[in-house]
Scaffold this motif. Structure first.
Motif, PDB file in Angstrom:
ATOM      1  N   ILE A 259       5.538   9.037  -1.079  1.00 36.60           N
ATOM      2  CA  ILE A 259       4.431   9.798  -1.447  1.00 36.60           C
ATOM      3  C   ILE A 259       4.954  11.313  -1.833  1.00 36.60           C
ATOM      4  N   GLU A 260       5.854  11.661  -1.465  1.00 36.00           N
ATOM      5  CA  GLU A 260       6.695  12.851  -1.827  1.00 36.00           C
ATOM      6  C   GLU A 260       6.907  12.915  -3.365  1.00 36.00           C
ATOM      7  N   PHE A 261       7.389  11.688  -3.727  1.00 36.98           N
ATOM      8  CA  PHE A 261       7.738  11.608  -5.219  1.00 36.98           C
ATOM      9  C   PHE A 261       6.401  11.586  -6.072  1.00 36.98           C
ATOM     10  N   VAL A 262       5.532  10.956  -5.617  1.00 32.17           N
ATOM     11  CA  VAL A 262       4.106  10.811  -6.340  1.00 32.17           C
ATOM     12  C   VAL A 262       3.524  12.194  -6.346  1.00 32.17           C
ATOM     13  N   ALA A 263       3.587  13.009  -5.333  1.00 33.18           N
ATOM     14  CA  ALA A 263       3.124  14.301  -5.224  1.00 33.18           C
ATOM     15  C   ALA A 263       3.672  15.366  -6.366  1.00 33.18           C
ATOM     16  N   GLN A 264       4.957  14.897  -6.296  1.00 34.27           N
ATOM     17  CA  GLN A 264       5.966  15.638  -7.130  1.00 34.27           C
ATOM     18  C   GLN A 264       5.479  15.648  -8.784  1.00 34.27           C
ATOM     19  N   VAL A 265       5.288  14.422  -9.194  1.00 35.19           N
ATOM     20  CA  VAL A 265       5.054  14.154 -10.625  1.00 35.19           C
ATOM     21  C   VAL A 265       3.643  14.521 -10.785  1.00 35.19           C
ATOM     22  N   LEU A 266       2.562  14.652  -9.831  1.00 36.07           N
ATOM     23  CA  LEU A 266       1.337  14.938  -9.909  1.00 36.07           C
ATOM     24  C   LEU A 266       1.342  16.683  -9.865  1.00 36.07           C
ATOM     25  N   THR A 272      -2.339  18.086  -0.418  1.00 33.85           N
ATOM     26  CA  THR A 272      -3.180  18.164  -1.472  1.00 33.85           C
ATOM     27  C   THR A 272      -3.505  16.469  -1.963  1.00 33.85           C
ATOM     28  N   LEU A 273      -2.513  15.972  -2.182  1.00 34.27           N
ATOM     29  CA  LEU A 273      -2.871  14.694  -2.547  1.00 34.27           C
ATOM     30  C   LEU A 273      -3.368  13.716  -1.566  1.00 34.27           C
ATOM     31  N   GLN A 274      -3.028  13.841  -0.378  1.00 32.21           N
ATOM     32  CA  GLN A 274      -3.607  13.279   0.673  1.00 32.21           C
ATOM     33  C   GLN A 274      -5.239  13.406   0.731  1.00 32.21           C
ATOM     34  N   ARG A 275      -5.593  14.793   0.599  1.00 30.00           N
ATOM     35  CA  ARG A 275      -6.984  15.222   0.752  1.00 30.00           C
ATOM     36  C   ARG A 275      -7.542  14.579  -0.522  1.00 30.00           C
ATOM     37  N   GLN A 276      -6.842  14.697  -1.791  1.00 35.86           N
ATOM     38  CA  GLN A 276      -7.683  14.186  -2.650  1.00 35.86           C
ATOM     39  C   GLN A 276      -8.052  12.620  -2.749  1.00 35.86           C
ATOM     40  N   LEU A 277      -6.941  11.858  -2.173  1.00 28.70           N
ATOM     41  CA  LEU A 277      -7.339  10.330  -1.956  1.00 28.70           C
ATOM     42  C   LEU A 277      -8.341  10.016  -0.856  1.00 28.70           C
ATOM     43  N   LYS A 278      -8.231  11.037  -0.093  1.00 26.20           N
ATOM     44  CA  LYS A 278      -9.467  10.844   1.482  1.00 26.20           C
ATOM     45  C   LYS A 278     -10.739  10.870   0.606  1.00 26.20           C
ATOM     46  N   GLN A 279     -10.843  11.944  -0.455  1.00 27.40           N
ATOM     47  CA  GLN A 279     -12.157  12.220  -0.962  1.00 27.40           C
ATOM     48  C   GLN A 279     -12.517  11.141  -1.767  1.00 27.40           C
ATOM     49  N   GLU A 280     -11.667  10.311  -2.204  1.00 28.78           N
ATOM     50  CA  GLU A 280     -12.220   9.138  -3.068  1.00 28.78           C
ATOM     51  C   GLU A 280     -12.162   7.585  -2.343  1.00 28.78           C
ATOM     52  N   GLY A 281     -12.063   7.966  -0.912  1.00 28.56           N
ATOM     53  CA  GLY A 281     -12.207   6.812   0.113  1.00 28.56           C
ATOM     54  C   GLY A 281     -11.143   5.913   0.292  1.00 28.56           C
ATOM     55  N   THR A 282      -9.970   6.490   0.280  1.00 33.34           N
ATOM     56  CA  THR A 282      -8.675   5.749   0.488  1.00 33.34           C
ATOM     57  C   THR A 282      -7.606   6.641   0.809  1.00 33.34           C
ATOM     58  N   GLY A 283      -6.355   5.945   0.808  1.00 38.50           N
ATOM     59  CA  GLY A 283      -5.203   6.814   0.953  1.00 38.50           C
ATOM     60  C   GLY A 283      -3.950   6.193   0.632  1.00 38.50           C
ATOM     61  N   PHE A 284      -2.914   6.922   0.640  1.00 35.58           N
ATOM     62  CA  PHE A 284      -1.561   6.432  -0.009  1.00 35.58           C
ATOM     63  C   PHE A 284      -1.139   4.971   0.450  1.00 35.58           C
ATOM     64  N   LYS A 285      -1.005   4.712   1.861  1.00 30.65           N
ATOM     65  CA  LYS A 285      -0.735   3.560   2.362  1.00 30.65           C
ATOM     66  C   LYS A 285      -1.703   2.330   1.970  1.00 30.65           C
ATOM     67  N   GLN A 286      -2.801   2.601   1.858  1.00 28.68           N
ATOM     68  CA  GLN A 286      -3.726   1.567   1.445  1.00 28.68           C
ATOM     69  C   GLN A 286      -3.474   1.142  -0.208  1.00 28.68           C
ATOM     70  N   ILE A 287      -3.151   2.317  -1.107  1.00 24.13           N
ATOM     71  CA  ILE A 287      -2.816   1.987  -2.421  1.00 24.13           C
ATOM     72  C   ILE A 287      -1.577   1.223  -2.334  1.00 24.13           C
ATOM     73  N   ILE A 288      -0.657   1.679  -1.566  1.00 20.30           N
ATOM     74  CA  ILE A 288       0.677   0.896  -2.034  1.00 20.30           C
ATOM     75  C   ILE A 288       0.577  -0.751  -1.521  1.00 20.30           C
ATOM     76  N   GLU A 289      -0.415  -0.815  -0.333  1.00 18.47           N
ATOM     77  CA  GLU A 289      -0.579  -2.215   0.116  1.00 18.47           C
ATOM     78  C   GLU A 289      -1.120  -3.233  -1.012  1.00 18.47           C
ATOM     79  N   LYS A 290      -2.005  -2.370  -1.537  1.00 20.71           N
ATOM     80  CA  LYS A 290      -3.265  -3.071  -2.550  1.00 20.71           C
ATOM     81  C   LYS A 290      -2.017  -3.404  -3.814  1.00 20.71           C
ATOM     82  N   GLU A 291      -1.343  -2.567  -4.420  1.00 18.33           N
ATOM     83  CA  GLU A 291      -0.568  -2.694  -5.675  1.00 18.33           C
ATOM     84  C   GLU A 291       0.657  -3.659  -5.046  1.00 18.33           C
TER      85      GLU A 291
END
Length: 348
Positions: A259-266, A272-291
Motif C-alpha cells: 500500500i505504501e508503493f501505491v500511495a507513493q505513485v498516487l 489518505t488512500l485508505q480514507r478514499q478507498l473507504k469512501q468508495e466502499g472498499t479497502g486495499f486488502k479487498q482490492i488485492i484479493e479481488k485482483e
C-alpha cells in the motif's frame, strides 16, 4: 482510454528547431487543417498540454519531409527547463539527482497526462536504480523516445556529470533507426523490444547536485505544481486507479504491491488512500484479493502449475492459494480450472 496529452513545450521545441534552420511550419507541406491545429496549439501557454496524436503526425511528417530520421535527437539538443513547464524548473533547482527524480514521480501528470499514461516506477537492484514504464500501446512509442531524449539531454545541462550516470536505456518497441545512432546519443548500451521502458542509473549518481540549486525557489515551485495537479480532473476514480495498478503489478512483477508503493505513485499518504478507498466502499486488502483471484483465473486458463501461480500471486505455497480461492469464490481450484479451460475450449 483517454488520449494522451503532452506539454506544449514539445511543440515549441519543434518550432524552435525549424526557426534555427530558417524554416516555418507552412514550408513543410502540412495540410490546411494541420496548420490550423498547429497555430492553435502554438498560441497556447507553454505550460499547458495538447494532443499527443497531433504531435505524432507533426513529427512523423517532419521526419519524412526533412529526410531526418534522427529528428528526435536533434530536437532534444534545444531542450530547456521551460519546455517541461514547472517540473523542468523544479528539476533544475533541486538539491540532487535523487530529489529531481522524486519530483518527476510526484508531478509527472504535468508533463504527460491521460488514463493511458502509466506512472513511472522506481526500484533498486544492487548498485543500480531503475526508472521504469510499461508498454501500454505501440502508438505511444514516439513519446517515450522524445521524453527519454529530452530528459537525458536536460539532465546533462542541469547536473555536472563527470561521467555519464546512465548504464543502459531500454525501449519496449523496435528501433526506428540503426541502434548505433541511439548509443551515440545516449552514450550507453541501448536495448530494444524489452519487457518495459527503463533508464538504468548508477546508484552513486543520486547525490550529484545541480549547478543552480535553490531551496527557496523549490518551495514556491512545489506549491505551484501542487495547485496545478489539484486543478486536473481525476482521469479515473481512486478505486479504478488502484485496481489498474494492482492488476498491472501482478502481471509485470508477479507479486503484490504494498500500500505504501501505491500511495507513493498516487502522490498521497497511506492514510489518505485508505480514507478514499473507504469512501468508495472498499479497502486495499479487498482490492488485492479481488485482483489476485482474477489474475489466478487468467493463469489457470494458461495451464500454469498451481505452485507457479501461487508464487506469481504472492502466496507462500499452493495450499495458501487454494484456501484463499475457496474462501473468495466458494469453489475449489481444481473445479475452477476445469470450468475455465472448458469454457475456453468451447469458445474455440
Amino acid at each position: 482510454m483517454h488520449e494522451i496529452q503532452i506539454p506544449n513545450g514539445y511543440y515549441q521545441l519543434w518550432l524552435r528547431y525549424l526557426s534555427e534552420r530558417g524554416l516555418m511550419p507552412e514550408q513543410l507541406g502540412f495540410s490546411a487543417a494541420q496548420l490550423q491545429q498547429l497555430q492553435h496549439v502554438l498560441s497556447l501557454p507553454l505550460d499547458t498540454q495538447s494532443s499527443y496524436l497531433l504531435f505524432t503526425e507533426v513529427i512523423q511528417h517532419s521526419i519524412q519531409f526533412l529526410d531526418c530520421p534522427q529528428l528526435i535527437f536533434e530536437l532534444a539538443a534545444y531542450i530547456q527547463p521551460e519546455h517541461f513547464g514547472v517540473l523542468g524548473y523544479m528539476a533544475s533547482r533541486s538539491n540532487s539527482v535523487a530529489e529531481a527524480i522524486q519530483y518527476m514521480m510526484r508531478f509527472s501528470r504535468l508533463v504527460v497526462d491521460g488514463s493511458a499514461a502509466v506512472p513511472m516506477r522506481l526500484y533498486q537492484q544492487q548498485d543500480a536504480l531503475y526508472l521504469s514504464w510499461p508498454l501500454v500501446d505501440e502508438k505511444y512509442s514516439l513519446i517515450h523516445e522524445m521524453t527519454f531524449a529530452c530528459m537525458v539531454q536536460l539532465a546533462t545541462q542541469i547536473f555536472d556529470f563527470q561521467h555519464s550516470p546512465i548504464r543502459e536505456i531500454h525501449f519496449a518497441h523496435a528501433a526506428r533507426m540503426p541502434v548505433r545512432q541511439y548509443e551515440n546519443f545516449y552514450r550507453c548500451k541501448t536495448l530494444f523490444k524489452q519487457a518495459k521502458y527503463q533508464i538504468v542509473l548508477n546508484l552513486d549518481s543520486l547525490t550529484i547536485q545541480p549547478q543552480q540549486a535553490d531551496p527557496s525557489l523549490i518551495h514556491l515551485l512545489t506549491k505551484q505544481a501542487e495547485d496545478a495537479i489539484a486543478l486536473k480532473p481525476n482521469v479515473d476514480s481512486v478505486l479504478q486507479q488502484v485496481q489498474e495498478m494492482v492488476a498491472q503489478y501482478l502481471r509485470q512483477e508477479e507479486n503484490i504491491p504494498s500500500i505504501e508503493f501505491v500511495a507513493q505513485v498516487l502522490c498521497c499518504s497511506v492514510r489518505t488512500l485508505q480514507r478514499q478507498l473507504k469512501q468508495e466502499g472498499t479497502g486495499f486488502k479487498q482490492i488485492i484479493e479481488k485482483e489476485r483471484m482474477q489474475r489466478c483465473e487468467q493463469l489457470l486458463i494458461q495451464n500454469l502449475g498451481l505452485s507457479e501461480i501461487a508464487q506469481q500471486l504472492g502466496y507462500s505455497d499452493q495450499s495458501a492459494l487454494a484456501r484463499a480461492y475457496k474462501a473468495y469464490t466458494g469453489q475449489t481450484l481444481l473445479k475452477a480450472k476445469q470450468a475455465l479451460q472448458q469454457g475456453e475450449y468451447e469458445k474455440k
